[in-house]
Write a protein that holds these residues in place. Structure first.
Motif, mmCIF file in Angstrom:
data_model
loop_
_atom_site.group_PDB
_atom_site.id
_atom_site.type_symbol
_atom_site.label_atom_id
_atom_site.label_comp_id
_atom_site.label_asym_id
_atom_site.label_seq_id
_atom_site.Cartn_x
_atom_site.Cartn_y
_atom_site.Cartn_z
ATOM 1 N N MET A 11 0.935 -1.043 0.110
ATOM 2 C CA MET A 11 -0.115 0.155 0.038
ATOM 3 C C MET A 11 0.964 1.383 0.089
ATOM 4 S SD MET A 11 -2.943 -0.775 2.917
ATOM 5 C CE MET A 11 -4.157 -2.155 2.409
ATOM 6 N N ILE A 12 1.999 1.306 0.934
ATOM 7 C CA ILE A 12 2.621 2.470 1.210
ATOM 8 C C ILE A 12 3.520 2.608 -0.345
ATOM 9 C CG2 ILE A 12 4.880 3.445 2.247
ATOM 10 C CD1 ILE A 12 3.987 2.155 4.677
ATOM 11 N N ASP A 13 3.940 1.544 -0.992
ATOM 12 C CA ASP A 13 4.965 1.795 -2.286
ATOM 13 C C ASP A 13 3.755 2.316 -3.410
ATOM 14 O OD1 ASP A 13 6.964 0.830 -1.257
ATOM 15 O OD2 ASP A 13 6.760 -1.258 -1.963
ATOM 16 N N ASP A 14 2.329 1.765 -3.457
ATOM 17 C CA ASP A 14 1.245 2.400 -4.436
ATOM 18 C C ASP A 14 1.190 3.700 -3.867
ATOM 19 O OD1 ASP A 14 1.317 -0.054 -5.569
ATOM 20 O OD2 ASP A 14 -0.448 -0.684 -4.624
ATOM 21 N N ILE A 15 1.153 4.163 -2.569
ATOM 22 C CA ILE A 15 0.921 5.445 -2.641
ATOM 23 C C ILE A 15 2.069 6.468 -2.796
ATOM 24 C CG2 ILE A 15 0.547 7.001 -0.705
ATOM 25 C CD1 ILE A 15 -1.083 4.748 0.997
ATOM 26 N N LEU A 16 3.181 6.240 -2.538
ATOM 27 C CA LEU A 16 4.164 7.050 -2.902
ATOM 28 C C LEU A 16 4.611 7.213 -4.330
ATOM 29 C CD1 LEU A 16 6.890 5.716 0.121
ATOM 30 C CD2 LEU A 16 5.251 7.846 -0.265
#
Length: 113
Positions: free
Chosen positions: A42-47
């Motif tokens: 999720m964090i990778d997708d958001i960033l």
């Protein structure tokens, strides 16, 4: 000059989780649901879209996974103060495309955040 990466993120967590990213004009930039969607994914997708101004959820009690994501990103959290009805979620997300109720809840959180 406006900042290109002004984003708001809505997250719905569970066995199947969803992430929705909207810009300041409420245009959906990203919407994805996945079974066993890991926090790191999720964090990778958001960033990929920038640093979120807000991490939002659709429930009054913020789930621990969302708290951890917000802390990791250094973002503020938005959550409703009371339970929101399915009818209201459907009404406020009318006209947007989503595949399932997880995506709808993440979308709802992002657009009301």
């Amino acid at each position: 000059m406006s900042i290109k990466n002004e984003i708001v993120v809505g997250i719905d967590v569970g066995l199947t989780s969803a992430v929705c990213i909207v810009d300041k004009n409420l245009n959906v930039l990203f919407l994805k649901s996945k079974r066993e969607y890991k926090k790191s994914e999720m964090i990778d997708d958001i960033l990929k879209f920038g640093k979120p101004l807000l991490i939002c959820c659709d429930v009054p009690k913020v789930p621990k996974k969302i708290l951890k994501i917000a802390k990791s990103l250094g973002s503020k959290i938005f959550h409703p103060t009371k339970v929101i009805s399915e009818e209201k979620k459907k009404r406020l997300t009318y006209g947007y495309e989503y595949k399932n109720w997880h995506e709808r809840d993440a979308l709802f959180a992002a657009i009301v955040g």
